[in-house]
Write a protein that holds these residues in place. Structure first.
Motif, PDB file in Angstrom:
ATOM      1  N   MET A  83      39.291  29.854  23.548  1.00 55.47           N
ATOM      2  CA  MET A  83      39.086  31.260  23.861  1.00 55.47           C
ATOM      3  C   MET A  83      37.625  31.649  23.649  1.00 55.47           C
ATOM      4  SD  MET A  83      42.449  32.515  21.831  1.00 55.47           S
ATOM      5  CE  MET A  83      42.960  34.142  22.228  1.00 55.47           C
ATOM      6  N   LEU A  86      35.398  30.173  26.286  1.00 58.76           N
ATOM      7  CA  LEU A  86      35.587  30.885  27.554  1.00 58.76           C
ATOM      8  C   LEU A  86      34.788  32.190  27.556  1.00 58.76           C
ATOM      9  CD1 LEU A  86      39.410  30.433  28.264  1.00 58.76           C
ATOM     10  CD2 LEU A  86      37.510  29.594  29.652  1.00 58.76           C
ATOM     11  N   GLU A  89      31.151  31.963  28.267  1.00 58.09           N
ATOM     12  CA  GLU A  89      30.730  31.807  29.666  1.00 58.09           C
ATOM     13  C   GLU A  89      30.621  33.154  30.373  1.00 58.09           C
ATOM     14  OE1 GLU A  89      29.776  28.927  31.016  1.00 58.09           O
ATOM     15  OE2 GLU A  89      30.067  28.101  29.009  1.00 58.09           O
ATOM     16  N   ARG A  90      30.786  34.228  29.627  1.00 53.32           N
ATOM     17  CA  ARG A  90      30.706  35.581  30.165  1.00 53.32           C
ATOM     18  C   ARG A  90      31.566  35.761  31.420  1.00 53.32           C
ATOM     19  NH1 ARG A  90      27.399  37.847  27.202  1.00 53.32           N
ATOM     20  NH2 ARG A  90      25.650  36.819  26.207  1.00 53.32           N
ATOM     21  N   PRO A  91      32.872  35.617  31.300  1.00 55.27           N
ATOM     22  CA  PRO A  91      33.733  35.850  32.462  1.00 55.27           C
ATOM     23  C   PRO A  91      33.729  37.340  32.804  1.00 55.27           C
ATOM     24  CG  PRO A  91      35.052  35.632  30.497  1.00 55.27           C
ATOM     25  CD  PRO A  91      33.640  35.349  30.082  1.00 55.27           C
ATOM     26  N   ARG A  92      34.228  37.658  33.986  1.00 57.60           N
ATOM     27  CA  ARG A  92      34.347  39.069  34.331  1.00 57.60           C
ATOM     28  C   ARG A  92      35.384  39.730  33.428  1.00 57.60           C
ATOM     29  NH1 ARG A  92      34.874  39.876  40.617  1.00 57.60           N
ATOM     30  NH2 ARG A  92      33.892  37.832  40.643  1.00 57.60           N
ATOM     31  N   GLY A  95      35.065  42.043  28.059  1.00 57.63           N
ATOM     32  CA  GLY A  95      35.396  43.037  27.049  1.00 57.63           C
ATOM     33  C   GLY A  95      36.892  43.310  26.985  1.00 57.63           C
ATOM     34  N   HIS A  97      39.351  41.300  28.093  1.00 60.03           N
ATOM     35  CA  HIS A  97      40.045  40.106  27.595  1.00 60.03           C
ATOM     36  C   HIS A  97      39.958  40.045  26.069  1.00 60.03           C
ATOM     37  CE1 HIS A  97      41.017  38.437  31.425  1.00 60.03           C
ATOM     38  NE2 HIS A  97      39.752  38.333  31.818  1.00 60.03           N
ATOM     39  N   PHE A  98      38.743  40.263  25.554  1.00 58.19           N
ATOM     40  CA  PHE A  98      38.553  40.167  24.107  1.00 58.19           C
ATOM     41  C   PHE A  98      39.432  41.190  23.390  1.00 58.19           C
ATOM     42  CE2 PHE A  98      36.118  41.149  20.194  1.00 58.19           C
ATOM     43  CZ  PHE A  98      36.220  39.906  19.608  1.00 58.19           C
TER      44      PHE A  98
ATOM     45  N   ARG B   5      30.213  24.561  40.916  1.00 56.91           N
ATOM     46  CA  ARG B   5      29.966  25.671  40.014  1.00 56.91           C
ATOM     47  C   ARG B   5      30.951  26.808  40.310  1.00 56.91           C
ATOM     48  NH1 ARG B   5      29.070  27.012  35.642  1.00 56.91           N
ATOM     49  NH2 ARG B   5      27.981  28.923  35.132  1.00 56.91           N
ATOM     50  N   ARG B   9      33.675  28.525  37.810  1.00 54.01           N
ATOM     51  CA  ARG B   9      33.809  29.953  37.515  1.00 54.01           C
ATOM     52  C   ARG B   9      35.252  30.411  37.736  1.00 54.01           C
ATOM     53  NH1 ARG B   9      30.476  31.947  34.255  1.00 54.01           N
ATOM     54  NH2 ARG B   9      31.309  33.972  34.814  1.00 54.01           N
ATOM     55  N   ILE B  12      37.448  29.295  34.930  1.00 54.83           N
ATOM     56  CA  ILE B  12      37.226  30.094  33.719  1.00 54.83           C
ATOM     57  C   ILE B  12      37.957  31.432  33.825  1.00 54.83           C
ATOM     58  CG2 ILE B  12      35.465  31.415  32.491  1.00 54.83           C
ATOM     59  CD1 ILE B  12      33.579  29.007  33.035  1.00 54.83           C
ATOM     60  N   GLN B  13      37.805  32.074  34.995  1.00 56.01           N
ATOM     61  CA  GLN B  13      38.485  33.350  35.188  1.00 56.01           C
ATOM     62  C   GLN B  13      39.998  33.177  35.065  1.00 56.01           C
ATOM     63  OE1 GLN B  13      37.051  36.104  35.295  1.00 56.01           O
ATOM     64  NE2 GLN B  13      34.965  35.718  35.984  1.00 56.01           N
ATOM     65  N   ALA B  15      41.679  30.886  33.461  1.00 54.36           N
ATOM     66  CA  ALA B  15      42.073  30.608  32.084  1.00 54.36           C
ATOM     67  C   ALA B  15      42.103  31.899  31.277  1.00 54.36           C
ATOM     68  CB  ALA B  15      41.105  29.597  31.459  1.00 54.36           C
ATOM     69  N   CYS B  16      41.088  32.752  31.480  1.00 54.75           N
ATOM     70  CA  CYS B  16      41.039  34.020  30.753  1.00 54.75           C
ATOM     71  C   CYS B  16      42.259  34.876  31.090  1.00 54.75           C
ATOM     72  CB  CYS B  16      39.765  34.788  31.084  1.00 54.75           C
ATOM     73  SG  CYS B  16      38.302  34.064  30.336  1.00 54.75           S
ATOM     74  N   ILE B  19      45.386  33.494  29.384  1.00 55.59           N
ATOM     75  CA  ILE B  19      45.456  33.796  27.949  1.00 55.59           C
ATOM     76  C   ILE B  19      45.765  35.277  27.745  1.00 55.59           C
ATOM     77  CG2 ILE B  19      44.145  33.864  25.811  1.00 55.59           C
ATOM     78  CD1 ILE B  19      42.628  31.393  26.837  1.00 55.59           C
ATOM     79  N   THR B  20      45.127  36.122  28.541  1.00 54.90           N
ATOM     80  CA  THR B  20      45.391  37.549  28.408  1.00 54.90           C
ATOM     81  C   THR B  20      46.865  37.853  28.684  1.00 54.90           C
ATOM     82  OG1 THR B  20      43.135  38.132  28.962  1.00 54.90           O
ATOM     83  CG2 THR B  20      44.795  39.831  29.302  1.00 54.90           C
ATOM     84  N   ARG B 259      36.918  48.391  17.552  1.00 53.74           N
ATOM     85  CA  ARG B 259      36.330  47.294  18.322  1.00 53.74           C
ATOM     86  C   ARG B 259      34.904  46.961  17.902  1.00 53.74           C
ATOM     87  NH1 ARG B 259      37.393  47.887  24.641  1.00 53.74           N
ATOM     88  NH2 ARG B 259      35.726  46.388  24.750  1.00 53.74           N
TER      89      ARG B 259
END
Lengths: 282, 271, 371
Positions: A83, A86, A89-92, A95, A97-98, B5, B9, B12-13, B15-16, B19-20, B259
């Protein structure tokens, strides 16, 4: 020689109340606790300790607690590192997601257990989804299915407690100057090499702390299992609760609590030792 | 951007998002369950969309024995814990931040060690002590336990905050005529206030979430989580789901408000 | 009367055990601007903080205007101060910051406004009174700190490296402005800096400190021209004073292969070594050899615009020489040097102290004229 003002030890005055509180509420109960566990009406006794060891739930509780730690912690650290990397890598929507990923920081283990109960219950959401897909449901939390019960507790704990590791790792990553990583990249290191030789070594202090904290907290896992399985999956702290609240025997309850304390201290000391040794040999 | 690349990207998106979903969907489900009518909870398979929203489950839960009392007790204990932990912890945090005193290292080590003390080790003997002193089964008993639990973190957080307000500012105030107390109140306190508020919220959250100690130290004066835990075995699923949502909701607010401080507090100060 | 007198101040910090100030005594006359200058760790800031009342001395006394204030807390000493980090309050507007001291003294509203306004105008802060410090530049914050210090009309003004956080250009600008303001208000001022140029340009007198002691105290030019020991000569001035080892033989100073006439005061040093000190601008340089001029080898040439700074080798020694900007010199070139005889200073090689001065000016005279 002129007389100097008497040095008022302001610091002592300021910390004194906290020392009083900690003595009264940490040190004193510890002493009382040892007394409760090892002395009966007729002086010192090992009867409570023996009763604890003879209890049919005790060894399964030890085994389950140990197994939980062994399975949960590595998975959890891998998850948290993933996590954090990931996010790096600064995904879109990083904030957002975190925010979602750290919500469980403030969720109690009891609440987490109840949340996942809605998923794993016999007529819960997981089986509903399976039913929609035309698959037969599973009695995830039945006392006959120890494996799925254990799995449910691991998943719920993973969901709840990984955020703590995550914030520690993210804060640790932020503390690593980007220069190192960039320098390694300039000298031709691949992502994997940079991770292995630049990022992880510098993250080690953070990982150490997280490891100790999480091990100690995992030892205390209790309400998640209570909410999901009742006493079907006994854990050490759950047994304390049983002995105290249900069986009304504070002496045995304290004896188990002291076992938890001893293991906690051992874990902390062991980790610190291990990590220090490694630092020396490097 | 090379094809490789671009593929990275996208991975990565994805995967995020995955997880979310893992972190977020259970929260959606507990809210869905708690806001469904009793009838729709008895269906199988359960509807996955809010087709029949209802406050029936929540209101039944809120009207159950001990729940309102538990709410009030939880609030009382939480607020009491905040007040006590700040009263005792803020001065200590200030001392740790500003003074060099003998035993300071030991003091800080003890603070860290107490965080490793399992709550269960304290709760049972404390019940004995409180029985002897007449505090057993009162909100004060739980308040004291939670104060003790919140104290080390309060000291560590406030110390970090006070370190952030430069000592030269206090000295400047004193040069220009302020007494030490005036310098603290006029110069340090206003700047430390947001951080102290964060420490207060942290203490409240700790108290709100703590189950085991609250259960052990009370019989009738249960806090909300203690009430839910002790009645768990005899309650219908709907009650448990409603209880789950009631316990989770403050957490959502808490994280949203905090936060800014999350990384500093959990990530750095408290590790 | 608000002279500051410091008497035998000793301060030892718990860590290290070395004395931060070692039996320091000095006096700042009423209305005088005294600069404490020295390398970091020399005790200058500790001394200032003891005068301020922020640090308690182990022994010794501090008096302000004839009143012993050693045991008084800072707020009762009637002084004001500018801090190195400015220490202005980020949660207060500029107006409240400047007026903080007045507020503490419970000055009535109209007077408060009037005085804050005047101080703000003096420091060109008039239009910023309702801003927060975060909205100001570093230089403006510095001005707020100074305005806050002068608005209270304290008898004594203390400044702890107030310019060190400004960038070079701003520092130069503000230095002159500070000098003007302080001379306008005429307050007794004690100013700490590690920057020798700042010390020279600001002070009525400068006190050079080293290892917790005052090495020399006097008017800036006097201290610059006649350093009482090698340390002071090396610390003040850019480039620092040149030091060469010479032997006194038959009434001449022998430096390597060359000899120069020795002044009379060295007669008792016949046959002994002395250290000769000479400033870069007091060495004449020429391309042509001439009797009495010493040949040297140029190593580095650094144009500074106004002049040319040469680094030259003379036997064992390396010298810094300030040549005219038009002087045609390149590396490895042979040049010829002649120090101005009146500008030579002599030091005892074993103690580093000045041997004597040829004119009876103030300052510390070499205490040891015979070896």
């Amino acid at each position: 020689m002129p007389r100097r003002r008497a040095r008022i030890p302001a610091a002592v005055l300021l910390i004194a109340p906290s020392l009083v509180v900690m003595t009264a509420l940490f040190a004193w109960p510890l002493v009382v606790g040892v007394g409760q566990a090892f002395s009966g009406p007729d002086g010192p006794t090992l009867a409570y300790a023996r009763r604890m060891l003879d209890d049919p739930y005790f060894w399964p509780a030890v085994r389950n607690t140990a197994l939980l730690i062994v399975v949960l912690i590595p998975v959890q650290f891998a998850f948290a590192l993933t996590m954090a990397l990931l996010l790096r890598e600064r995904p879109r929507f990083a904030g957002f997601h975190f925010y979602v990923w750290v919500i469980p920081l403030a969720i109690s283990d009891l609440a987490a257990g109840l949340v996942w109960l809605s998923v794993f219950a016999d007529r819960g959401y997981l089986n509903s989804v399976l039913d929609h897909l035309g698959v037969d449901g599973v009695a995830w939390l039945s006392y006959q299915n120890t494996a799925t019960m254990f799995l449910a507790v691991v998943v719920a704990e993973l969901w709840r407690s990984t955020s703590l590791v995550l914030v520690i790792v993210v804060a640790g990553l932020q503390g690593i100057p980007k220069d190192y990583d960039e320098a390694a990249a300039v000298f031709g290191a691949t992502y994997r090499q940079r991770l292995r030789h630049v990022v992880l070594p510098q993250l080690r202090p953070s990982l150490q702390v997280a490891l100790i904290l999480r091990t100690i907290l995992a030892l205390e896992t209790f309400a998640v299992a209570q909410a999901l399985t009742g006493r079907s999956l006994p854990l050490l702290v759950g047994e304390t609760y049983q002995w105290y609240n249900v069986l009304q025997n504070p002496n045995v309850a304290t004896a188990i609590a002291l076992v938890v304390l001893a293991v906690s201290m051992l874990a902390a000391a062991g980790y610190l030792r291990l990590l220090r040794d490694r630092t020396v040999t490097q | 951007m090379s094809a490789r690349r671009r593929w990275e990207r996208a991975a990565i998106q994805a995967a995020c998002v995955a997880i979310t979903l893992f972190m977020g969907v259970p929260l959606y489900l507990i809210a869905l369950a708690a806001l469904s009518s009793r009838d729709s909870l008895n269906q199988f398979p359960l509807p996955l969309l809010p087709t029949d929203p209802s406050t029936e489950t929540m209101s039944t839960f809120l009207q159950s024995t001990g729940v309102t009392g538990g709410f009030i007790n939880s609030l009382t204990v939480g607020l009491g814990t905040v007040v006590l932990a700040l009263l005792v912890g803020v001065p200590a945090g200030y001392a740790v931040a500003r003074y060099a005193f003998r035993g300071k290292d030991t003091y800080q080590l003890i603070l860290l060690l107490t965080r490793a003390l399992p709550i269960v080790v304290l709760s049972v003997p404390l019940a004995r002590i409180f029985l002897d002193t007449g505090l057993y089964d009162t909100t004060y008993a739980v308040m004291l336990l939670h104060t003790a639990l919140a104290l080390p973190t309060t000291v560590l957080i406030t110390a970090a905050i006070f370190v952030g307000v430069s000592h030269e500012q206090e000295e400047a105030a004193m040069i220009f005529g302020a007494s030490p107390l005036q310098a603290f109140l006029r110069v340090v306190a206003p700047q430390a206030l947001p951080g102290i508020a964060a420490a207060a919220m942290f203490a409240f959250m700790l108290s709100w979430n703590e189950v085991l100690g609250a259960t052990v130290l009370t019989l009738n004066q249960r806090t909300l989580p203690a009430q839910v835990l002790t009645t768990l075995a005899d309650s219908p699923l709907a009650y448990r789901f409603a209880g789950g949502l009631a316990l989770v909701l403050p957490a959502l607010v808490f994280i949203a408000v905090m936060r800014r401080y999350l990384l500093n507090m959990w990530g750095t100060t408290l590790r | 009367m608000s002279a500051v007198t410091v008497h035998n101040l000793v301060k030892t910090y718990a860590s290290g055990g070395k004395r931060a100030t070692d039996d320091v005594s000095l006096e700042v006359a009423d209305g005088e601007f005294l600069v404490l200058v020295g390398p970091s760790g020399c005790g200058k800031t500790t001394l200032l903080r003891m005068v301020a009342g922020l640090e308690t001395p182990d022994s010794g006394t501090v008096s302000i205007g004839g009143r012993d204030v050693t045991d008084l807390p800072a707020r009762q000493r009637g002084l004001s101060m500018v801090f190195q980090s400015y220490a202005i309050f980020p949660h207060m507007k500029v107006r409240q910051n400047i007026g903080f001291g007045l507020m503490m003294r419970k000055v009535p509203k109209e007077e408060f406004d009037r005085r804050v306004k005047r101080a703000a105008e003096l420091l060109q802060l008039g239009e910023f009174l309702d801003r927060y410090p975060a909205q100001l530049s570093g230089g403006q914050r510095q001005r707020v700190a100074v305005a806050r210090a002068i608005v209270v009309d304290a008898a004594v003004l203390l400044m702890d490296e107030p310019l060190s956080n400004l960038d070079a250009l701003l520092r130069l600008q503000f230095r002159a402005e500070l000098k003007r303001i302080v001379s306008q208000i005429g307050t007794t001022t004690l100013y700490v800096t590690h920057d020798q140029a700042e010390a020279m340009s600001l002070g009525d007198r400068v006190a050079v400190m080293r290892d917790g002691k005052v090495a020399q105290i006097g008017a800036p030019l006097e201290v610059y021209d006649r350093p009482a020991d090698r340390f002071v000569g090396g610390f003040l001035g850019s480039p620092p004073m040149n030091f060469l080892t010479a032997t006194v033989r038959d009434g001449s100073l022998v430096i390597g292969d060359v000899s120069l006439p020795a002044p009379d005061l060295l007669s008792t040093w016949e046959g002994h070594e002395v250290v000769v000190g000479v400033r870069a601008e007091n060495i004449q340089v020429s391309e042509e050899p001439a009797p009495g001029w010493v040949p040297a080898q140029v190593e580095v040439v650094e144009p500074t615009g106004a002049a040319l700074l040469l680094t030259a080798r003379l036997g064992e020694a390396q010298l810094k020489i300030q040549a005219p900007a038009t002087f045609p010199a390149g590396p490895d070139q042979q040049v010829h040097l002649r120090p101005a005889p009146k500008a030579l200073r002599f030091y005892d090689p074993s103690t580093g102290l000045a041997l004597a001065v040829d004119q009876g000016l103030g300052g510390r005279v070499g205490r040891r004229v015979t070896p």
